[in-house]
Scaffold this motif. Sequence first.
Motif: not given
Length: 838
Positions: A234-238, A386-388, A420-423, A463-469
């Motif tokens: 999903s992510l590649f950095t060079a 961690d995808p980020a 990706r956006a966390m649910p 509570l609306r909770v969004v987890p960290p990546t």
Amino acid sequence: MRAPLSWLRELVQLPADITTTQIADRWTRAGLNVERIESTDGDVSGPVVIGRVLSLVEEPQKNGKTIRWCRVDVGPQFNEPATADEPAGRGIVCGASNFKVGDHVVVALPGAVLPGDFAIAARKTYGHVSDGMICAEDELGLGSDHAGIMVLPEVLDGRPLVLGDDALDVLKARDEVIEADITPDTGYCLSMRGLARETAQAFGVGFTDPYSSPVPPETSSGHPVLVDDPSGCSLFTATAVTGIDPHRPSPSWLVRRLEASGMRSISLVVDITNYVMLESGQPLHAYDGDSLQGAIVVRRAREGETLTTLDDVTRDLRVGDDLLICDDSGPIGLAGVMGGATTEVTASTTTVVLEAATFDAVTIARAFRAHKLPSEASKRFERGVDPALAWAAGQRAAALMAELAGGTVSAAATIVGGPRAMPAQRISADLPATILGADIGHDEVMEVLRASGCEVEVIGSELRVVPPTWRGDLVDPYDYVEEVGRKVGFERIGSVLPVATSGRGLTSGQRGRRTVGRAAADAGFVELITLPFVSDDELTRLGLPEGDPRLSAVKLQNPLSDAQPYLRTSLLGGLMTAVGRNTSRGQDDLALFEIGSVFHQRGDAVAAPMPSVSARPSEDDIAALDAALPDQPRMLAAIVTGQWRAAGWRGPAVPADWTHVAALAEAVAASVGLRLVRRNTEHAPWHPGRCAELLVGGAVIGHVGELHPEVARAWGLPERPAALELDLDALLAAAPGPGEVAPLRTAMVAKEDVALIVDESVASSDVRDALVEGAGDLLDSVRLFDVYRSEQVGQGKKSLAFALKLRGAATLTDAEAAEARERAVAVAVERFGAVHRA
């Protein structure tokens, strides 16, 4: 995961008085399984200091060895005063030859104790008094190198060496390490970053994330990259680093930190990638930039492709399954597992292309298992990275290469894809307190979740909770409940027993099984629990005839062992295996029993459905699952071998035989209020002519007798073993209920004996039944006590003697007892032509 405390304290603002033991305790309370605390100083105590060689004289010895007589300056606080012939310092004998005058060395002075409880003292040797020891790496427990003593640079990690300073402190070798077993749901703790965050939250102190840089938008200005499989990557950095000095060694602090974390130093570039992986949790890979041919391509394996990995093994790749890193030459790495040999960083590498990517956890897990190639990288990718994190980790490694290896970080970089956006999840603010049964207020819930990195927004009572990546494990409301429970401490969750609902306790079946188990133990048998899995060979060794339903075993699709893919159809196989194991260890005198289920194929069985896991199965789903299950009656089986009673002062040994298992069958039946009837039969795996079937109410429920000799040999059993197997469910179903127990009669018993001559073919049990029927309600019990054959009785005849006990509501007269006896005899005469012997 091994965490050096010096490294942890750099990331977390821990007070100086917080001990290693306290940190380990908080980790344990938070659900991290701490296994041990170790010291990295190699159990070194006493003065081990920095010294400088002032002079040395080589002195050949008669044994061919050459020693060096050295004068070493160990600092003013440790030096012996100067003399007319010698400057201040210590005289030390050394056998190594890899140092020269002016070199800085590590010196253990008298009073020091090195690993292995090796005490240092002034000793006379080779004609000199050696006042200490110049140390090699392995002698200090800092490694395995014994090629020569440690020679240090004048400036170490930017600081000039000071003579007399504690060498272990200077080398950053004095540290403590906490080793924790990281569970799959806390994969983010396979990094110092994750452990530091948990530590900061546990102690309520500050933590600054060194990897908080967000991933920039996609760009292709650096080394060209093409991702053909976004689902796998999903992510590649060079990032390119040029002008690296390949001859620069890894600084000592980096080497020590890697070694304390359980990794060995390889080269500066590789050490940096491993260091950043340990710190951040993001695996990295460095390619020799001059060896790359064209663009980097991320794709699945194709037909006929192979890859020679860094361990010099050529591997056949799985078409469509293995995720690869490729260039124009073909595969150059197994993504997330191990790089290829063709682009490996070498001692001449000056340009590096750093890969930092996010790979699919399932793809990586399948790949390293298929190729039997576990690695530190695959272990982290399997549990979720961690995808980020990739961009920040890659930049950190590039900066270290610029700092430590003299390289230049290219301003151009390549980024393909993104996190990706966390649910988001909405939960009731009261849910943690309700589920955990603890007094946890709304504010505390929000504080815990925010400290865990979650975004929390209050919407009414929810509570609306969004987890960290990095917390991919937080997906439903109860995951957040568990997170709150871990962080507030499980000790706050009270231990409250639920109130038992009203009822009658154990069911009749449960009571019956417990009664039978106690009766078997009281009869002298030892209970076993054996596994229900069997092999083809075990079914064959039972000696069952062709077409026997016990040969039609249920086969498992996912057995624990491919060698035993079937479910048992008899308990005897497991018991005979246990006997064989015991006799192979010299224990031949055995009386064993087991109560357990067997499994029989059903003629109308259908394939089991696979209900969705998103909701509770419907009643129809449950009924379909039940219909697919095999019949599973509970059975009782027993086996005896060797001696029932050993020889002793009470008399000779008593061999264990069929009478003991037959007595067991009668005992368990009597314990639930039943009487068994035995009748001769032939039934595998018992010996023909030495087997009886067991009946209750005319129905066969089991068999007892001596096992067939060929079966005994096939299982490696002692000679003439005897066994029992009966249907326990059928036995308990026939047992009288609580209201069926006959009332006790207190009148005096009258005893009458009867001897009947019958044909040899007439079973004694049938004669007994006739007597019971004839005597009627007055019969209290009847027992066969003698079988007599002789010429007087007649050819083909036998005499059966029974003892009758008669009891009425009142004491019976002699006439009443005699009348009952005659009625009993009359039925036997009528039914079998019996002759009553007066």
